[in-house]
Each structure stands twice: as structure tokens, then as C-alpha cells.
Design an enzyme around this catalytic site. Structure first.
Site, PDB file in Angstrom:
ATOM      1  N   TYR A  49       0.951  -1.213  -0.006  1.00 21.93           N
ATOM      2  CA  TYR A  49       0.152   0.027  -0.113  1.00 21.93           C
ATOM      3  C   TYR A  49       1.123   1.048   0.107  1.00 21.93           C
ATOM      4  O   TYR A  49       0.616   2.256  -0.529  1.00 21.93           O
ATOM      5  CB  TYR A  49      -0.769  -0.024   1.270  1.00 21.93           C
ATOM      6  CG  TYR A  49      -1.885   1.060   1.181  1.00 21.93           C
ATOM      7  CD1 TYR A  49      -3.084   1.134   0.697  1.00 21.93           C
ATOM      8  CD2 TYR A  49      -1.519   2.501   1.724  1.00 21.93           C
ATOM      9  CE1 TYR A  49      -4.043   2.075   0.472  1.00 21.93           C
ATOM     10  CE2 TYR A  49      -2.505   3.234   1.728  1.00 21.93           C
ATOM     11  CZ  TYR A  49      -3.847   3.350   1.136  1.00 21.93           C
ATOM     12  OH  TYR A  49      -4.690   4.344   0.978  1.00 21.93           O
TER      13      TYR A  49
ATOM     14  N   PHE B 113      -8.426  20.391 -24.470  1.00 21.60           N
ATOM     15  CA  PHE B 113      -8.801  18.926 -24.739  1.00 21.60           C
ATOM     16  C   PHE B 113      -9.919  18.903 -23.762  1.00 21.60           C
ATOM     17  O   PHE B 113     -10.463  19.839 -22.946  1.00 21.60           O
ATOM     18  CB  PHE B 113      -7.876  18.042 -24.018  1.00 21.60           C
ATOM     19  CG  PHE B 113      -8.073  16.697 -24.224  1.00 21.60           C
ATOM     20  CD1 PHE B 113      -8.179  15.939 -25.583  1.00 21.60           C
ATOM     21  CD2 PHE B 113      -8.560  15.751 -23.178  1.00 21.60           C
ATOM     22  CE1 PHE B 113      -8.694  14.902 -25.621  1.00 21.60           C
ATOM     23  CE2 PHE B 113      -9.084  14.461 -23.353  1.00 21.60           C
ATOM     24  CZ  PHE B 113      -9.031  13.898 -24.479  1.00 21.60           C
ATOM     25  N   THR B 114     -11.026  17.920 -24.182  1.00 19.51           N
ATOM     26  CA  THR B 114     -12.238  18.158 -23.472  1.00 19.51           C
ATOM     27  C   THR B 114     -12.335  17.903 -22.064  1.00 19.51           C
ATOM     28  O   THR B 114     -12.944  18.764 -21.458  1.00 19.51           O
ATOM     29  CB  THR B 114     -13.117  16.530 -24.060  1.00 19.51           C
ATOM     30  OG1 THR B 114     -12.260  15.608 -23.811  1.00 19.51           O
ATOM     31  CG2 THR B 114     -13.658  16.902 -25.311  1.00 19.51           C
TER      32      THR B 114
ATOM     33  N   ASP C 283       0.961  19.253 -21.048  1.00 18.75           N
ATOM     34  CA  ASP C 283       0.214  18.043 -21.210  1.00 18.75           C
ATOM     35  C   ASP C 283       0.952  17.039 -22.144  1.00 18.75           C
ATOM     36  O   ASP C 283       1.038  17.350 -23.328  1.00 18.75           O
ATOM     37  CB  ASP C 283      -0.954  18.344 -21.759  1.00 18.75           C
ATOM     38  CG  ASP C 283      -2.104  16.968 -21.766  1.00 18.75           C
ATOM     39  OD1 ASP C 283      -1.498  15.933 -22.019  1.00 18.75           O
ATOM     40  OD2 ASP C 283      -3.201  17.258 -21.960  1.00 18.75           O
TER      41      ASP C 283
ATOM     42  N   LYS D 287      -1.833   6.951 -23.523  1.00 19.45           N
ATOM     43  CA  LYS D 287      -1.388   7.195 -24.811  1.00 19.45           C
ATOM     44  C   LYS D 287       0.000   6.704 -24.875  1.00 19.45           C
ATOM     45  O   LYS D 287       0.245   5.586 -25.322  1.00 19.45           O
ATOM     46  CB  LYS D 287      -1.770   8.715 -25.317  1.00 19.45           C
ATOM     47  CG  LYS D 287      -3.034   9.208 -24.687  1.00 19.45           C
ATOM     48  CD  LYS D 287      -4.342   9.002 -25.107  1.00 19.45           C
ATOM     49  CE  LYS D 287      -5.732   9.331 -24.417  1.00 19.45           C
ATOM     50  NZ  LYS D 287      -5.709  10.661 -24.011  1.00 19.45           N
TER      51      LYS D 287
ATOM     52  N   ARG E 131     -16.045  14.058 -34.172  1.00 19.01           N
ATOM     53  CA  ARG E 131     -15.673  15.203 -33.196  1.00 19.01           C
ATOM     54  C   ARG E 131     -15.871  16.407 -34.130  1.00 19.01           C
ATOM     55  O   ARG E 131     -15.313  16.866 -34.736  1.00 19.01           O
ATOM     56  CB  ARG E 131     -14.038  14.891 -33.339  1.00 19.01           C
ATOM     57  CG  ARG E 131     -13.386  14.042 -32.318  1.00 19.01           C
ATOM     58  CD  ARG E 131     -13.274  14.323 -31.197  1.00 19.01           C
ATOM     59  NE  ARG E 131     -14.344  14.149 -29.934  1.00 19.01           N
ATOM     60  CZ  ARG E 131     -14.287  13.706 -29.000  1.00 19.01           C
ATOM     61  NH1 ARG E 131     -13.055  13.521 -28.064  1.00 19.01           N
ATOM     62  NH2 ARG E 131     -15.359  13.770 -28.140  1.00 19.01           N
TER      63      ARG E 131
ATOM     64  N   PHE F 288     -22.477  13.436 -26.580  1.00 14.05           N
ATOM     65  CA  PHE F 288     -21.954  12.681 -27.461  1.00 14.05           C
ATOM     66  C   PHE F 288     -21.726  11.072 -26.901  1.00 14.05           C
ATOM     67  O   PHE F 288     -21.590  10.043 -27.833  1.00 14.05           O
ATOM     68  CB  PHE F 288     -20.581  13.120 -27.891  1.00 14.05           C
ATOM     69  CG  PHE F 288     -19.543  13.242 -27.124  1.00 14.05           C
ATOM     70  CD1 PHE F 288     -19.340  14.197 -26.290  1.00 14.05           C
ATOM     71  CD2 PHE F 288     -18.361  12.037 -26.949  1.00 14.05           C
ATOM     72  CE1 PHE F 288     -17.989  14.522 -25.340  1.00 14.05           C
ATOM     73  CE2 PHE F 288     -17.439  12.307 -25.975  1.00 14.05           C
ATOM     74  CZ  PHE F 288     -17.319  13.368 -25.224  1.00 14.05           C
TER      75      PHE F 288
HETATM   76  C1  LIG Z   1      -6.347  11.773 -23.070  1.00 10.47           C
HETATM   77  C2  LIG Z   1      -5.901  12.990 -22.656  1.00 10.47           C
HETATM   78  C3  LIG Z   1      -6.243  13.489 -21.540  1.00 10.47           C
HETATM   79  C4  LIG Z   1      -7.322  12.917 -20.526  1.00 10.47           C
HETATM   80  O1  LIG Z   1      -6.532  11.428 -20.191  1.00 10.47           O
HETATM   81  P1  LIG Z   1      -7.380  10.505 -19.344  1.00 10.47           P
HETATM   82  O2  LIG Z   1      -6.214   9.359 -19.126  1.00 10.47           O
HETATM   83  O3  LIG Z   1      -8.194   9.846 -20.621  1.00 10.47           O
HETATM   84  O4  LIG Z   1      -8.059  10.871 -18.452  1.00 10.47           O
HETATM   85  C5  LIG Z   1      -5.681  14.698 -21.387  1.00 10.47           C
HETATM   86  N1  LIG Z   1      -5.051  15.372 -22.259  1.00 10.47           N
HETATM   87  C6  LIG Z   1      -4.744  14.889 -23.642  1.00 10.47           C
HETATM   88  C7  LIG Z   1      -4.026  15.456 -24.577  1.00 10.47           C
HETATM   89  C8  LIG Z   1      -5.362  13.458 -24.199  1.00 10.47           C
HETATM   90  O5  LIG Z   1      -5.093  13.093 -24.894  1.00 10.47           O
END
Ligand SMILES: *Cc1c(COP(=O)(O)O)cnc(C)c1O
Length: 481
Positions: free
Chosen positions: A79, A131-132, A222, A265, A388, A454
Site C-alpha cells: 500500500y 482537450f475535453t 500536457d 497514450k 468530433r 456525445f
Molecule cells: C487522453 C487525454 C487526456 C485525458 O486523459 P485520461 O487518461 O483519458 O483521463 C488529457 N489530455 C490529452 C491531450 C489527452 O489526449
């Protein structure tokens, strides 16, 4: 692309062997019609069992390496103080050059914590593009998102190699307008996901830092798609053509005060993290970690994923890994443009994209051309893509649709999962669809959630065009295609 054929062309040859496979089947057209009807013409609501290729997203769907899988077998499930964390920390130190590493359960959790410690109501958060999840978290914290991309960034057909650059004049103007004290940081997204995985240049990043640093504005990156951005810098920015991906990433990191990423990613795992050299940021962030994510040495991730991420970070600086998806996307985009399909150019990271307003010019934005295209692509190919465009925007306070800047159908290319033959198949089916585009009609909602519609909204095809499209397709390819 390093291997050249005798006729002079380069191919995205795989620099790995495939040793574990997952079976996929091509459901016949009649099954696809039944499946999309059940899904309300929303590709998010399709089931894996009804898909041939899943090009919805590259998030958490990449192929892991043998070394990543092996590392998962030696995870230390403590842990607190587990070895797995310390292996992630040393990978972060060695590759990214940051001493503090804060694991979180995925990218949006990092955004949540950053919003909490940096953003106050009335602040303006400067970025190249949103980003969303980023936008949602920063706005909930009371911030306004300023997207300061340059001219031409939203042109879908372009030769601009760095559509992800932040516009420096707009940045200076935003500082004058809002005042330094209301700009908590500038955020650079390494390959801008929503405008087609388009990179920024290292020169642009250095210019951004040169403006921000003297004013005390932190630079935050990011890094979810960092390897692809670094690879594009090597390919497209002459000054860095002889640098290794590792050297380019180090130089990028040297411009940042703090970075975060979704490990789903570039690092091919399921998790996320924040890293920094600042003791102050670390101390403030770590106070919140046990409340929202978990103890400091796991942050909501399983120890297996911590191990795989440590390996993924070390492997992502290998040019064969960094180029794996980008080269296949370039091949795919060329396959599309050579057939006259209006693909977004130049090719980006994460996906090939098609401009749905050019592909289906007879459909106005009020009937959601990108959503229609995603449904039609599935009907004629069994390939799942993502809308998108306007469906991905929610309605305004008066209940009116907010038309998206661009209507894209996104064909994600998960890393090391699909082959050239798959890309040829998709481009071929797209070409048939374009020749028969008049058969594709509009969509209208019959079930519509108020936020992030969506994901789970359902729509009807106006005049039942789906059935007619499938009929025309089956007449040409036979009932089993
Ligand atoms: C996917 C993504 C996120 C969010 O990450 P999650 O792991 O899906 O929460 C943030 N910024 C970018 C550029 C992304 O591609």
C-alpha cells in the site's frame, strides 16, 4: 520511416514482431445495420463484438511490449512504499529529468489536481488548444480557457508542419489584457488532440518560455502524446533532425515547470502522473493525493500498471516506438488523399481525420455531418470511428446547438495494433462511401443528455438512410461483406 523499397517508396514497416494476437471478425452488413440501430447511430454505444476494427480511440488500447508485460509480473503490491513506485520514479528522473513523480489514476485526475491548486475564479488559462477533460476541469474551477493557436491552425488541408504552435502575439496580448496575476500558467499540449494531433515546434516552446519565465508564469505541458510531438520535431524542424527522441524530450522538459500525462497514450498503459522539480508544487499537490487518488506511492493506479508505465516511459524514447503510430497514420492519410478523400493534412499523431463537411457537403451542421459519417463508415466497413464535431459540443443556455469549429470523423490508430492492410481496407471503403455519399443523410436526437451528450445520446437517421445505404453496399459487395 527508415526502410525504403527498391522503387523508392518508404513504408511504415513494423519494427517489432507480433507474438500475441486477438481475433477479430468482420460482421456482415445486416448485422452492422442492426447494431447501429440498437446503438442509436452513436458509435460509442456499439459493442466490441459487432466491430471489425476499433478506431474509436488510442486511449488504453495500445499494444504493450513484452518488457512491459514482464514487468507487471514483478509488481510490488505494498500500500505504501512499494518498489513499483520507485521504479516509476527513477524512470521519470532518468528520462524526463524531474525528481518528483506523482502517480494518478488517469490524465483527467492530474487536471483535477492542477485546477485545484492553480486556478481561481476569474483566472484565464492560456493554451495552444483545449482537450475535453482539461477544459471541463479548468472551467469548473472558475477559469476561462484561452486557446491561442496561430492563423491556419484550424485549416483542415494545410502544409503547416506545426499547427499546434501557440501564437506569441496573442499570448502577449492576453497577458496585457488579463494581467500576469490572473494567468496561473500557460499549458502546451504536446500534439493537440482535438485539432488532429498536430504538434508544436521546439522553437515555439522556447519562445513561449522566454515570454512566460521572466513574468513568473509557469509553463505546464500536457505530455499525453509527447513521443509523437518529439518525433514530429525531429522530422519537421531542421535544427533537431540529428537529435535523438530522448534528447528532444529532455529539451522539451527543460522548458517546463511541471508536466502531466495520461499514461493511456504514449506510454501504452492505463494510468497517469504529474512530475516537477519544484518542491513547492510537490508539497501542495501531495497534500491532496491521498484524498482524491490514493497514497503517494500508487495514486489510484494498480502496481502492475506502475511497473508497465516505468518501462513505457523508458521505451517511448526509442524512435521505433515513437514513430510506430505516426508513420502508419502518414501512410493512411496518403492512402486517403490519393483517393481524393478530404483527410486532415499534414498527418498528425494519434489518428487520421477526415473533414466531414467536405466529405458530405450536402449535409448542413444542423444534422451533424461528422456523426453521420461515423455511422456510415461503420455501416460500410465494420470500422468504429469517433465523431468530433457538433455532437461533441453541448447546447447553449437557450437550447440551441453550438456548431463546432470543424466537423471531423476521427480514425484513431492505436500504437502497434493495426497493419498496412487494415489501413488500405479503410481507405478503400471510404472511397466507395464517397462515391455513394448522396445515400448518407442527416441525424436527429431522440435521446439527448444535457452534458457530454456525445457519449450516450441516441439519434435517428432522417428518412431511414442507413437501411438504404446497406442495401446499396450489399448489392455491390454481396451479403457477407
Ligand atoms: C487522453 C487525454 C487526456 C485525458 O486523459 P485520461 O487518461 O483519458 O483521463 C488529457 N489530455 C490529452 C491531450 C489527452 O489526449
Amino acid at each position: 520511416m527508415t526502410v525504403r523499397l527498391s522503387n523508392g517508396t518508404y513504408i511504415p514497416i513494423e519494427m517489432h514482431k507480433v507474438r500475441i494476437v486477438q481475433k477479430t471478425t468482420l460482421p456482415p452488413a445486416a448485422q452492422r445495420l442492426a447494431a447501429i440501430e440498437e446503438a442509436g447511430y452513436n458509435t460509442f454505444l456499439l459493442k466490441s463484438r459487432d466491430l471489425f476494427l476499433d478506431m474509436l480511440t488510442d486511449s488504453g488500447t495500445n499494444a504493450m511490449s513484452d518488457n512491459q508485460l514482464a514487468a507487471m509480473m514483478v509488481a510490488d503490491d505494498a500500500y505504501a512504499g512499494g518498489e513499483s513506485f520507485y521504479r516509476l520514479q527513477s524512470a521519470t528522473q532518468d528520462i524526463l529529468g524531474f525528481k518528483h513523480c506523482i502517480p494518478v489514476h488517469q490524465g483527467r485526475a492530474a487536471e483535477h489536481l492542477l485546477a485545484k491548486i492553480f486556478i481561481k475564479p476569474g483566472d484565464a488559462v492560456v493554451m495552444n488548444y483545449h482537450f475535453t477533460t482539461t477544459k471541463a476541469h479548468f472551467e469548473i474551477a472558475g477559469g476561462k480557457v484561452l486557446e491561442l493557436y496561430g492563423p491556419g491552425a484550424l485549416d483542415t488541408e494545410s502544409t503547416n508542419p506545426f499547427k499546434g504552435n501557440l501564437d506569441l502575439d496573442r499570448f502577449r496580448a492576453a497577458i496585457d489584457e488579463w494581467g500576469v496575476e490572473h494567468i496561473p500558467f500557460v499549458r502546451m499540449e504536446a500534439t493537440t488532440n482535438l485539432i488532429g494531433g498536430q504538434p508544436f515546434s521546439l522553437g515555439n516552446l522556447k519562445d513561449v518560455r522566454a515570454i512566460a519565465a521572466p513574468l513568473g508564469i509557469p509553463v505546464i505541458m500536457d505530455c499525453s502524446l509527447i513521443t509523437e510531438n518529439a518525433y514530429f520535431i525531429k522530422r519537421r524542424e531542421a535544427e533537431y533532425k540529428d537529435w535523438t527522441i530522448g534528447q528532444i524530450i529532455s529539451e522539451m522538459m527543460a522548458q517546463c515547470d511541471l508536466i502531466y500525462l495520461s499514461g493511456r497514450k504514449s506510454t501504452c498503459v492505463r494510468g497517469g502522473m504529474i512530475a516537477t522539480n519544484s518542491d513547492d508544487y510537490y508539497t501542495t499537490l501531495k497534500g491532496w493525493l491521498p484524498l482524491y487518488e490514493g497514497f503517494l506511492t500508487y495514486g489510484g493506479m494498480s502496481s502492475k500498471e506502475l511497473e508497465a508505465m516505468a518501462v513505457g516511459i523508458r521505451e517511448m524514447v526509442d524512435i521505433d516506438v515513437a514513430s510506430s503510430s505516426a508513420d502508419l497514420i502518414e501512410y493512411f492519410v496518403n492512402e486517403m488523399t490519393s483517393r481524393g478523400i478530404p483527410a486532415v493534412t499534414p498527418p498528425g499523431g494519434l489518428a487520421g481525420h477526415v473533414d466531414a463537411m467536405k466529405f458530405l457537403p450536402h449535409l448542413p451542421q444542423s444534422v451533424y455531418p461528422a456523426g453521420c459519417m461515423a455511422a456510415a463508415v461503420y455501416l460500410v466497413s465494420g470500422v468504429r470511428t469517433m465523431e468530433r464535431g457538433t455532437i461533441s459540443m453541448d447546447r447553449d443556455e437557450q437550447g440551441n446547438d453550438v456548431f463546432a469549429d470543424i466537423e471531423l470523423c476521427r480514425f484513431a490508430v492505436p500504437r502497434r495494433v493495426y497493419s498496412m492492410a487494415h489501413m488500405q481496407y479503410v481507405a478503400d471503403r471510404l472511397s466507395w462511401l464517397m462515391a455513394n455519399k448522396e445515400l448518407v443523410g442527416g441525424l436527429e436526437f431522440y435521446e439527448e443528455p444535457p452534458v457530454l451528450r456525445f457519449f450516450t445520446g441516441r439519434l435517428n437517421p432522417i428518412n431511414n438512410w442507413g437501411a438504404k445505404l446497406v442495401e446499396a453496399f450489399a448489392a455491390e459487395f454481396g451479403p457477407d461483406a
